[in-house]
Design a protein around this motif. Structure first.
Motif, short mmCIF file in Angstrom:
data_model
loop_
_atom_site.label_atom_id
_atom_site.label_comp_id
_atom_site.label_asym_id
_atom_site.label_seq_id
_atom_site.Cartn_x
_atom_site.Cartn_y
_atom_site.Cartn_z
N PHE A 188 0.85 -1.18 0.00
CA PHE A 188 0.00 0.00 0.00
C PHE A 188 0.89 1.23 0.00
O PHE A 188 1.87 1.31 0.74
N ALA A 189 0.53 2.21 -0.82
CA ALA A 189 1.28 3.46 -0.90
C ALA A 189 0.78 4.43 0.16
O ALA A 189 -0.43 4.55 0.37
N VAL A 190 1.69 5.10 0.83
CA VAL A 190 1.36 6.14 1.80
C VAL A 190 2.28 7.33 1.54
O VAL A 190 3.35 7.19 0.96
N ASP A 191 1.85 8.51 1.97
CA ASP A 191 2.66 9.71 1.77
C ASP A 191 3.93 9.70 2.60
O ASP A 191 4.97 10.19 2.17
N ASP A 192 3.85 9.11 3.81
CA ASP A 192 4.98 9.13 4.73
C ASP A 192 4.97 7.84 5.54
O ASP A 192 4.18 7.70 6.47
N VAL A 193 5.83 6.90 5.18
CA VAL A 193 5.87 5.60 5.86
C VAL A 193 6.15 5.78 7.35
O VAL A 193 5.52 5.13 8.18
N ARG A 194 7.08 6.66 7.70
CA ARG A 194 7.43 6.80 9.11
C ARG A 194 6.25 7.33 9.93
O ARG A 194 5.98 6.85 11.04
N ALA A 195 5.51 8.28 9.41
CA ALA A 195 4.34 8.81 10.11
C ALA A 195 3.26 7.74 10.22
O ALA A 195 2.61 7.60 11.27
#
Length: 130
Positions: free
Chosen positions: A81-88
């Motif tokens: 799944f794509a997310v804008d910010d993996v760490r957040a």
């Protein structure tokens, strides 16, 4: 041609629906009874309600279980799944009790992390390079 639907095999559709909507934030799109105990149950991203659907498919077929369990044993994610910010997203999901098998890591131009979806699958999150 475009991808309209993909699936993950799940042990329990009700538990999967709860996890994928209440924890991950997807939205239920279709919920149609199929036979005595199964449902055609799909979720979509709230950002793309007309986009690709994820079918929460019962893992009843022996081949599905064998395949899925072998991937988990080897630590291989079934989906990404794509997310804008993996760490957040990692921090948000950890706060909700999600168990990660791989913390955020740089893999060339992307950042990835892997979590257990509580339904029998490993799922990878990835941030695309900007």
């Amino acid at each position: 041609m475009k991808i309209h639907l993909t699936s993950v095999f799940v042990d329990d559709q009700a538990r999967a629906l709860s996890f994928y909507t209440e924890i991950l934030g997807f939205v239920k799109k279709h919920d149609v009874p199929v036979g005595a105990q199964d449902r055609w149950l799909t979720v979509v991203s709230p950002d793309e309600p007309g986009g690709t659907e994820l079918l929460l498919e019962p893992a009843r077929h022996p081949a599905a279980r064998t395949y899925r369990d072998a991937l988990v044993k080897d630590g291989i994610p079934l989906a990404q799944f794509a997310v804008d910010d993996v760490r957040a997203e990692y921090e948000r999901l950890c706060g909700l009790g999600v168990r990660f098998t791989q913390e955020p890591a740089e893999m060339g131009p992307v950042t990835v992390a892997v979590f257990d979806d509580t339904c029998g699958n490993l799922i990878q999150l990835a941030t695309k390079p900007r």
